[in-house]
Design a protein around this motif. Sequence first.
Motif, PDB file in Angstrom:
ATOM      1  N   ALA A 151       0.832  -1.204   0.000  1.00 51.44           N
ATOM      2  CA  ALA A 151       0.000   0.000   0.000  1.00 51.44           C
ATOM      3  C   ALA A 151       0.868   1.256   0.000  1.00 51.44           C
ATOM      4  O   ALA A 151       0.546   2.251  -0.670  1.00 51.44           O
ATOM      5  N   SER A 152       1.963   1.237   0.744  1.00 51.57           N
ATOM      6  CA  SER A 152       2.857   2.400   0.784  1.00 51.57           C
ATOM      7  C   SER A 152       3.447   2.684  -0.593  1.00 51.57           C
ATOM      8  O   SER A 152       3.537   3.841  -1.021  1.00 51.57           O
ATOM      9  N   GLU A 188       2.058   1.795  -3.382  1.00 49.29           N
ATOM     10  CA  GLU A 188       0.932   2.188  -4.236  1.00 49.29           C
ATOM     11  C   GLU A 188       0.661   3.687  -4.124  1.00 49.29           C
ATOM     12  O   GLU A 188       0.474   4.382  -5.123  1.00 49.29           O
ATOM     13  N   VAL A 189       0.647   4.210  -2.900  1.00 49.19           N
ATOM     14  CA  VAL A 189       0.362   5.639  -2.736  1.00 49.19           C
ATOM     15  C   VAL A 189       1.533   6.498  -3.208  1.00 49.19           C
ATOM     16  O   VAL A 189       1.348   7.674  -3.548  1.00 49.19           O
ATOM     17  N   ARG A 190       2.730   5.922  -3.266  1.00 43.40           N
ATOM     18  CA  ARG A 190       3.880   6.679  -3.754  1.00 43.40           C
ATOM     19  C   ARG A 190       3.916   6.753  -5.277  1.00 43.40           C
ATOM     20  O   ARG A 190       4.245   7.790  -5.851  1.00 43.40           O
ATOM     21  N   ASN A 191       3.597   5.622  -5.909  1.00 44.83           N
ATOM     22  CA  ASN A 191       3.870   5.496  -7.341  1.00 44.83           C
ATOM     23  C   ASN A 191       2.649   5.547  -8.245  1.00 44.83           C
ATOM     24  O   ASN A 191       2.785   5.693  -9.455  1.00 44.83           O
ATOM     25  N   SER A 192       1.447   5.378  -7.688  1.00 46.48           N
ATOM     26  CA  SER A 192       0.251   5.331  -8.533  1.00 46.48           C
ATOM     27  C   SER A 192      -0.001   6.686  -9.192  1.00 46.48           C
ATOM     28  O   SER A 192       0.206   7.748  -8.595  1.00 46.48           O
ATOM     29  N   THR A 193      -0.465   6.626 -10.431  1.00 48.21           N
ATOM     30  CA  THR A 193      -0.771   7.846 -11.178  1.00 48.21           C
ATOM     31  C   THR A 193      -2.259   8.196 -11.120  1.00 48.21           C
ATOM     32  O   THR A 193      -2.687   9.172 -11.738  1.00 48.21           O
ATOM     33  N   PHE A 199      -2.726   1.866   9.004  1.00 48.69           N
ATOM     34  CA  PHE A 199      -2.943   2.902   7.996  1.00 48.69           C
ATOM     35  C   PHE A 199      -2.077   4.121   8.262  1.00 48.69           C
ATOM     36  O   PHE A 199      -1.850   4.932   7.354  1.00 48.69           O
ATOM     37  N   GLU A 200      -1.580   4.259   9.471  1.00 48.85           N
ATOM     38  CA  GLU A 200      -0.709   5.389   9.778  1.00 48.85           C
ATOM     39  C   GLU A 200       0.576   5.316   8.957  1.00 48.85           C
ATOM     40  O   GLU A 200       1.061   6.332   8.442  1.00 48.85           O
ATOM     41  N   ALA A 247       3.566   7.511   4.283  1.00 51.38           N
ATOM     42  CA  ALA A 247       4.192   7.393   2.965  1.00 51.38           C
ATOM     43  C   ALA A 247       3.553   8.366   1.980  1.00 51.38           C
ATOM     44  O   ALA A 247       4.242   9.005   1.172  1.00 51.38           O
ATOM     45  N   ALA A 248       2.214   8.495   2.047  1.00 48.51           N
ATOM     46  CA  ALA A 248       1.523   9.441   1.173  1.00 48.51           C
ATOM     47  C   ALA A 248       1.939  10.878   1.489  1.00 48.51           C
ATOM     48  O   ALA A 248       2.180  11.686   0.574  1.00 48.51           O
ATOM     49  N   TYR A 249       2.048  11.190   2.753  1.00 50.09           N
ATOM     50  CA  TYR A 249       2.437  12.548   3.141  1.00 50.09           C
ATOM     51  C   TYR A 249       3.866  12.866   2.691  1.00 50.09           C
ATOM     52  O   TYR A 249       4.152  13.973   2.228  1.00 50.09           O
ATOM     53  N   ASP A 250       4.760  11.875   2.826  1.00 49.21           N
ATOM     54  CA  ASP A 250       6.145  12.083   2.380  1.00 49.21           C
ATOM     55  C   ASP A 250       6.224  12.346   0.880  1.00 49.21           C
ATOM     56  O   ASP A 250       7.187  12.970   0.402  1.00 49.21           O
TER      57      ASP A 250
END
Length: 826
Positions: A473-474, A476-481, A503-504, A509-512
């Motif tokens: 998931a981490s 996914e949120v970094r690389n998904s378009t 989920f934290e 990872a999304a925030y970074d």
Amino acid sequence: MSSPTANWEKVGDRFYRKVKLYDAVFDEELELENYVIAGAPYGGAIALYRDEAKLHTFRGAQTAKSSIDVYSCAGKLIRRINWDKGSIRGLGWSEDERLYVVTEDGTVHSYYDLQGDFTHFSLGFGAGEHKVKACRFWPSGFVALLSNNHLVAVTYHGEPRPKLLAVPPEDEVHAWAVIPPAYTLSRSVEVLVAIGETIYLIDSSEAEDRVLPNGPFKHIGVSPNGLYVTLYTEDGMVWVITSDFQNKIGEYESKAKTPPKDVQWCGNDAVMLAWEDEVHLIGPKGASLRYYFDGWVHLLPDVDGIRLITNDVCEFLQKVPDCTEDVFKLGSTSPASVLLDAVDQLAKKSPKADENIRLIRSNLPDAVGTCVQAAGQEFDVHWQKQLLKAASFGKSILDLYSSDDFVDMCEAVRILNAVRDYKIGLPISYDQYRRLTSESLVQRLINRHEYLLAIRVSEYLRLPANKIHVHWASQEVRNSTQDEDAICETVVRKLDGKPGISFEVIARAAYDEGRSHLATQLLNHETRAGKQVPLLLAMEEDDIALDKALESGDTDLVFFVLLQLKKKLPLASFFRLLTNRPVATALVESSAKEQDQELLKDLYYQDDRRLDGANLLFSEALKQTVPQTKVDKLKLANKLLSDSKDPTATLYSRSYVEAQALIRVQASLDHDLDAHYTGLSLNETILRLIETGYGKRAAKLQSDFKVPEKTWWWLRLRGLVAKRDWGEIEEVSKQRRSPIGWEAFFNEVLGAGNQKLAGLFVGKCTGLSAQERSEMWVKCGMVVKAGEELVKVKDVNGLEELRGKARAGEAAEIERMIGQFTKSRR
């Protein structure tokens, strides 16, 4: 199917085998001779970095850019790390597959997930000034050699604390190696340094010359178990000695005109010398074996063997395990070998199978165990199956046999075969797998983004898979378009119902990645407020963080949020956050009362709580020792309430004015009477004035401050009693009435021990009964007077009781009183 001994070679009295793991590993255009190569332990990844000391063929501007390339052992590129951070002087791996890159200026970059994410620290100890010359690594640490021959050790990667070792001589270092702390008597790292004609043993406290002849030594190598050291001399001799330098185990003459480019240990039993395309394997007692390759070969040592890397092939060279030799050695008659043959005969339906079983019947349990162990040591799937079939056949004959080892080995072999596949490229041996552990193997699969295989291995071994899902998931949120809402929906749908999901971690990872909205959405699915709140604070979502903390009901968490917000926000913004949040306001107020009075004042002012603010100033005034300071505080308190129409506030304001006046009076008394009145209450001040004979001043205070009459009489009474001013008290007794009653005078005077004077007030207590006045006379020691009171009410019983209390002179009078009532009855 080829024989399992086809790749065996005998070196002295032992066998070694070279197992081909992968072929066509690297592109032919990749010039391995121009690269520095480092391999992670336990069949891990390989890092390549172009050697800056060598010339390269120019292949265009793109290829001219510096990079660290991370490959699997099968040649699959895992990650290319663009490098522009300075000259590299050390490249090594930890046992958890972290890549450590040490630059010339002493900066250490730690790449912890094979994906380019890193942390960094500095070696210090003059590394930036003198520059790092080279590094030597072991699975949990490394040592850096500076150009001034100083050695800086980092003994634990997890908490890097560089430490300067003892300083060796300043002459040229020909070669050096480290003995890890786990294999030294001192339990600290030791370094072997070849300087001049000898070798120095260096630890944290001293540099000891081991006085070895026949130097200088061009190469030094330490065995994986730290027990043996190999030395390569300038004239081509190889020595193998114990690490305590007490015993010489063997020697070998290479007869080479040039020194090898690398010397490494193959397990703990053999030493390998590598030139460009030639490798010498030196076994016990000087026995040797030579291998030749078509191209440049690199040696990557491991705990139980060594990997040989060329452009064409990746091979694993190791001593043939004892269990494998026991089964497959030509002419072997061991029970395990006979059991394997019995399975082969059984497949041919030959009666010889039964003969073999009867032959080894007494040793059958050992034969089964050996076949199980040998199956784990095999890389060939065919022979794995044959050995496990033999073990299964043997245990089926036994009446009592625990199948735990057999089942565990079947699981291990299945997992090892899966990760050895060229698509994964983890050629881990069974002994390496046992050292690495299954959890760490799963982590290696996660770092390679092999999520499906990682999940299957975890399920197969009954391990939790939550880390795998979170890592997926981490990424996914970094690389998904996709847009952020779609990403959130995908992640939540895939992870729905999965236990232990944090989920934290995914939100962080999304925030970074700069996706704050997505991070906030993901945090709404985190059930633990303690995990939500820190990230929300980092994301500047202060309102949400405070609300989440309040919803959790965790007071400590709310305090944590409030403390963080107070540190980073202006005071006005902080107080605005508290608006409409009474619980948070109450916590701030309770904390500020004990720790931060100024914050409490500001809070009261912000909330227009004038009465609370005035009370706070009043409490501060009470703590002051200088009168003027007290007055100033009270003036401020009064000013706060000056515009208020609240009756309570008006009452408080009046009391503050009176307090100021009292402080001034007390200051004047301190000056005039040379006594200490400041800090006393109004009543205490009046009482002390009466006690010290300043009754007129006390009366003026009573008048000025409108002290109630009853209070004044009580204070006057107690002051006169304390002063023992009996004459004044007697004058008071001549008055017709007392606002506090005359019984108070009786009790106070009697308590001071003056029975006679106390008796003056008994008759004035007209509100009391005769019996009560009689008791008062008794307390004064006047029993006859007490009897007279009882005679007035004709209380014979009371007189009878007085008879026992009367003294000799009084008894006759009491008898007379009793006799009067007796005669009247007759």
